[in-house]
Scaffold this motif. Sequence first.
Motif, PDB file in Angstrom:
ATOM      1  N   LEU A 157      11.921  19.569  27.053  1.00  0.00           N
ATOM      2  CA  LEU A 157      12.632  19.794  25.796  1.00  0.00           C
ATOM      3  C   LEU A 157      13.288  21.169  25.713  1.00  0.00           C
ATOM      4  O   LEU A 157      14.174  21.373  24.880  1.00  0.00           O
ATOM      5  CB  LEU A 157      11.663  19.642  24.611  1.00  0.00           C
ATOM      6  N   THR A 198      15.233  18.217  16.665  1.00  0.00           N
ATOM      7  CA  THR A 198      13.993  18.332  17.426  1.00  0.00           C
ATOM      8  C   THR A 198      13.175  19.524  16.949  1.00  0.00           C
ATOM      9  O   THR A 198      11.955  19.432  16.789  1.00  0.00           O
ATOM     10  CB  THR A 198      14.313  18.485  18.925  1.00  0.00           C
ATOM     11  N   ALA A 258      15.423  12.140  19.925  1.00  0.00           N
ATOM     12  CA  ALA A 258      15.659  13.379  19.189  1.00  0.00           C
ATOM     13  C   ALA A 258      16.334  14.431  20.039  1.00  0.00           C
ATOM     14  O   ALA A 258      16.829  15.427  19.521  1.00  0.00           O
ATOM     15  CB  ALA A 258      14.329  13.935  18.657  1.00  0.00           C
TER      16      ALA A 258
END
Length: 281
Positions: A214, A114, A107
Amino acid sequence: MGCVSSNLLNHEDELGQLTTSALGHHIVSLTSTTYGLLNTLDPPTTTTTPPPPSRFSIKPLRSEPPEIINSWELMEGLDTESFRFSPLPVPSKPFHKENSNPNRNPALKNPVSTLSDRFEKICPPNGEKKVVIYTTTLRGVRRTFEACNAVRAAFDAFGVQICERDVSMDSGFKEELRELLKGKESTVVPPRVFVKGFYIGGAEEMLKVVEEGLLGEVLQGLPRKVVGGVCEGCGDMRFLPCFRCNGSCKMVLHKQKQGNAVVVKCSDCNENGLVLCPLCS
């Protein structure tokens, strides 16, 4: 020579006494002067001290012929087929660098997916394409103050611009945050983070995203902060005294008909007499 018995004997007995002393034992008393004279008659004795033993002694090593090992004799009787390795299978797909990390989240290729898959769509006012953080600068609660600093430092490390809304400086931001999270959380305690119109969460959720790696992907496309740049209007304080009431929160109105003055609250500033900086807000 100073004999004790020589004074007690007669002169006639001297010869007999000497004869007797030559055959037997005779006690003689020596003075210090006599003993010194006798020592001079003895030949001097020289003593030689042996050399000290050496601390390290090197012994010659015995040279022995090296041992010869015949590997063919050791491998006699073994199955040579077991040492052959089968060739590696040819991969069906070419190897790419992006597939080198098997734990990489697919992702991450699309930061928008995401955010939409993991976080809820809650957009603060004018927060579609920016990072909005609701924080506090009051040090009354130490844990809350340190959590706000940790979240702020995480974004500063990536050099992205953030829109910080201090609830302790403006009660309107506090009411705004309550309306955004109405029905989501019982108590709204800063910091609260919103990225591109998605609600990330508090300090724990934000730092978890940083640990997972992330945050760098999520912040792609956002404007970057100028290194060493400081707002010329407020000095990065984000607030300025009200231009109308000069921070007093009061306005004096004169009524033309009655001729008296009335004091009213200023409508341009907040409860602290501050307004947002027009340059960096």
